[in-house]
Design a protein around this motif. Sequence first.
Motif, PDB file in Angstrom:
ATOM      1  N   GLU A   1       8.888   5.369 -22.307  1.00  0.00           N
ATOM      2  CA  GLU A   1       8.385   5.370 -20.930  1.00  0.00           C
ATOM      3  C   GLU A   1       8.454   3.980 -20.307  1.00  0.00           C
ATOM      4  N   ARG A   2       8.279   2.957 -21.102  1.00  0.00           N
ATOM      5  CA  ARG A   2       8.364   1.600 -20.558  1.00  0.00           C
ATOM      6  C   ARG A   2       9.782   1.281 -20.094  1.00  0.00           C
ATOM      7  N   TYR A   3      10.764   1.690 -20.868  1.00  0.00           N
ATOM      8  CA  TYR A   3      12.161   1.506 -20.454  1.00  0.00           C
ATOM      9  C   TYR A   3      12.458   2.308 -19.186  1.00  0.00           C
ATOM     10  N   LEU A   4      12.052   3.572 -19.159  1.00  0.00           N
ATOM     11  CA  LEU A   4      12.343   4.422 -18.011  1.00  0.00           C
ATOM     12  C   LEU A   4      11.617   3.940 -16.756  1.00  0.00           C
ATOM     13  N   ALA A   5      10.436   3.356 -16.928  1.00  0.00           N
ATOM     14  CA  ALA A   5       9.717   2.804 -15.770  1.00  0.00           C
ATOM     15  C   ALA A   5      10.499   1.648 -15.155  1.00  0.00           C
ATOM     16  N   VAL A   6      11.141   0.849 -15.991  1.00  0.00           N
ATOM     17  CA  VAL A   6      11.965  -0.257 -15.482  1.00  0.00           C
ATOM     18  C   VAL A   6      13.166   0.295 -14.717  1.00  0.00           C
ATOM     19  N   VAL A   7      13.808   1.317 -15.288  1.00  0.00           N
ATOM     20  CA  VAL A   7      14.959   1.932 -14.614  1.00  0.00           C
ATOM     21  C   VAL A   7      14.546   2.488 -13.254  1.00  0.00           C
ATOM     22  N   ASP A   8      13.414   3.189 -13.196  1.00  0.00           N
ATOM     23  CA  ASP A   8      12.938   3.767 -11.941  1.00  0.00           C
ATOM     24  C   ASP A   8      12.605   2.681 -10.925  1.00  0.00           C
ATOM     25  N   ALA A   9      11.936   1.623 -11.393  1.00  0.00           N
ATOM     26  CA  ALA A   9      11.548   0.549 -10.484  1.00  0.00           C
ATOM     27  C   ALA A   9      12.774  -0.149  -9.911  1.00  0.00           C
ATOM     28  N   GLU A  10      13.762  -0.407 -10.752  1.00  0.00           N
ATOM     29  CA  GLU A  10      14.981  -1.078 -10.279  1.00  0.00           C
ATOM     30  C   GLU A  10      15.717  -0.212  -9.268  1.00  0.00           C
ATOM     31  N   ALA A  11      15.729   1.103  -9.490  1.00  0.00           N
ATOM     32  CA  ALA A  11      16.387   2.014  -8.555  1.00  0.00           C
ATOM     33  C   ALA A  11      15.700   2.012  -7.189  1.00  0.00           C
ATOM     34  N   ARG A  12      14.412   1.656  -7.169  1.00  0.00           N
ATOM     35  CA  ARG A  12      13.665   1.578  -5.906  1.00  0.00           C
ATOM     36  C   ARG A  12      13.722   0.195  -5.286  1.00  0.00           C
ATOM     37  N   GLY A  13      14.526  -0.684  -5.868  1.00  0.00           N
ATOM     38  CA  GLY A  13      14.694  -2.013  -5.310  1.00  0.00           C
ATOM     39  C   GLY A  13      13.676  -3.024  -5.776  1.00  0.00           C
ATOM     40  N   ARG A  14      12.875  -2.679  -6.785  1.00  0.00           N
ATOM     41  CA  ARG A  14      11.899  -3.625  -7.316  1.00  0.00           C
ATOM     42  C   ARG A  14      12.525  -4.468  -8.409  1.00  0.00           C
ATOM     43  N   ARG A  15      12.059  -5.702  -8.525  1.00  0.00           N
ATOM     44  CA  ARG A  15      12.631  -6.618  -9.503  1.00  0.00           C
ATOM     45  C   ARG A  15      12.177  -6.247 -10.913  1.00  0.00           C
ATOM     46  N   PRO A  16      13.111  -6.135 -11.870  1.00  0.00           N
ATOM     47  CA  PRO A  16      12.714  -5.797 -13.242  1.00  0.00           C
ATOM     48  C   PRO A  16      11.926  -6.932 -13.884  1.00  0.00           C
TER      49      PRO A  16
END
Length: 233
Positions: free
Chosen positions: A76-91
Amino acid sequence: MPHSEQFAPPVPPAVAALDGVLARMRHLDAALPPRDGVAVFNRVYLAALREAERRVGRGLFREPFAAATLDVRLAERYLAVVDAEARGRRPPACWRPLFRFRRHPGVRPPQFALAGINAHIGHDLALAVVDACRSLGCEPADLEGEFDRVGDLLGTLEERIREELTPDPDLLRIADPLTHLLGSWSLEHARDATWSTARTLWALRRLPEVAQELTDRLDAAVGFAGRMLLTPL
């Protein structure tokens, strides 16, 4: 109601969550270009989680719910990063190099895979142990066996990366920069440091400011290592 449905045993929440994580990663695998750096890591991580699911399903773990819980919290931590990056948030800093260089033509697939493992083991796993302890109401020592299992599984994954994603070993001459990069990072050392960090963060859970400072420093240090692993060749 059919007999088989009426008496079907309920699916444990952690196992059901693991199925959901796998479904999301399969979707990523289908959606991303194969040469994309995140896709390279996702592909090898998906293979590892499929193996973990098979072992949980076959009852090969003494504590299957704890095993599934740790697997899910980590993924879930990896997938949260993927989702955040897709929304334009900085990893986070530990994942930033992989997302920054994911399409760089000078970075080879083994580098992408190892950079992802570096972020996931060096940073995410320590936090996932704390997450799992809170979910299960236990201490890190109670999850040490599951921690070692995750480490062993990812160790097998690292070996597979080196064998399947690198060129013919005869081509990896000592002067090849990839040879030096692949030898510059040790999963075993990263695991040892991560276990110590997980125990420390758990001990600091009642001192959130101190725990956050430690987490931030860990994030930065792991990100620096990831940047080195992704040096274009």
